[in-house]
Design a protein around this motif. Structure first.
Motif, PDB file in Angstrom:
ATOM      1  N   ARG A 274       0.801  -1.123   0.045  1.00 31.72           N
ATOM      2  CA  ARG A 274      -0.179   0.085   0.061  1.00 31.72           C
ATOM      3  C   ARG A 274       0.792   1.226  -0.144  1.00 31.72           C
ATOM      4  NH1 ARG A 274      -1.822  -3.674   3.012  1.00 31.72           N
ATOM      5  NH2 ARG A 274      -1.083  -3.055   5.071  1.00 31.72           N
TER       6      ARG A 274
ATOM      7  N   HIS B  20       1.989   3.142  -2.251  1.00 28.27           N
ATOM      8  CA  HIS B  20       1.843   3.923  -3.375  1.00 28.27           C
ATOM      9  C   HIS B  20       0.404   4.842  -3.083  1.00 28.27           C
ATOM     10  CE1 HIS B  20      -0.471   0.483  -4.438  1.00 28.27           C
ATOM     11  NE2 HIS B  20      -1.160   0.997  -5.178  1.00 28.27           N
ATOM     12  N   LEU B  21      -0.227   4.105  -2.123  1.00 28.10           N
ATOM     13  CA  LEU B  21      -1.461   4.722  -1.694  1.00 28.10           C
ATOM     14  C   LEU B  21      -1.742   5.797  -0.647  1.00 28.10           C
ATOM     15  CD1 LEU B  21      -3.506   1.521  -2.078  1.00 28.10           C
ATOM     16  CD2 LEU B  21      -3.550   3.089  -3.969  1.00 28.10           C
ATOM     17  N   ARG B  22      -0.429   5.777   0.232  1.00 28.48           N
ATOM     18  CA  ARG B  22      -0.396   6.556   1.339  1.00 28.48           C
ATOM     19  C   ARG B  22       0.569   7.680   1.252  1.00 28.48           C
ATOM     20  NH1 ARG B  22       0.805   1.281   5.265  1.00 28.48           N
ATOM     21  NH2 ARG B  22      -1.470   0.842   5.312  1.00 28.48           N
TER      22      ARG B  22
END
Length: 176
Positions: free
Chosen positions: A129, A131-133
């Motif tokens: 995750r 790349h999502l944070r």
């Protein structure tokens, strides 16, 4: 064997304990020093600024989190490094049996190991995750803005720019 950049995201997860003697920033500093003191950690060592973020999906009254990324060379097995990071967390008071998305003294995540892919029960690299944070991408962009992560086509800076509202990630301390 793993030889390559080992960024670790260090997060003070809003731990709320009025009787503690350490500040949130001290927890990050102690964790970073403990990582740097590990036997297989080699230079160069890079540290981002520290950023403060609102807790998301946590218990009511959770404090804001502090987030930073450190990058270092590591010679050894990433699973061994993960175990060493868990020992550092536990030495700083983290309990392994806490409910998900609750405050804790410290949270150290291993983000990637060069170009290695690992996907087992204990360790996923690169972090699935990352790349999502924004709370990870913002500090990572401080030290590696042009890095292109495995499974991604964009640089860290470009991934961060894709987030419309990253205002919730506020610089807290330049150096620590």
């Amino acid at each position: 064997m793993c030889w390559g950049c080992e960024p670790a995201a260090i997060t003070d997860r809003g731990y709320k304990n009025e009787n503690r003697s350490r500040t949130r920033l001290e927890y990050l500093h102690i964790a970073r020093k403990a990582i740097f003191d590990l036997g297989n950690v080699k230079r160069p060592i890079l540290s981002s600024a520290v950023y403060e973020t609102e807790p998301v999906g946590c218990e009511p009254g959770a404090r804001k989190f502090l987030n930073a990324v450190v990058e270092f060379e590591y010679e050894g097995d990433p699973a061994c490094l993960l175990e060493q990071l868990i020992q550092i967390e536990e030495a700083l008071g983290r309990k392994r049996d806490h409910p998900q998305n609750t405050s804790r003294t410290i949270d150290i995540d291993l983000l990637y190991c060069g170009d290695r892919r690992i996907n087992d029960e204990r360790l996923q690299l690169p972090h699935p995750r990352l790349h999502l944070r924004t709370f990870v991408l913002r500090p990572l962009a401080d030290i590696r803005p042009d890095l292109v992560l495995l499974r991604e086509k964009k640089t860290v800076s470009d991934l961060l720019a894709d987030f419309k509202d990253s205002g919730a990630v506020v610089r807290f301390a330049e150096s620590w």
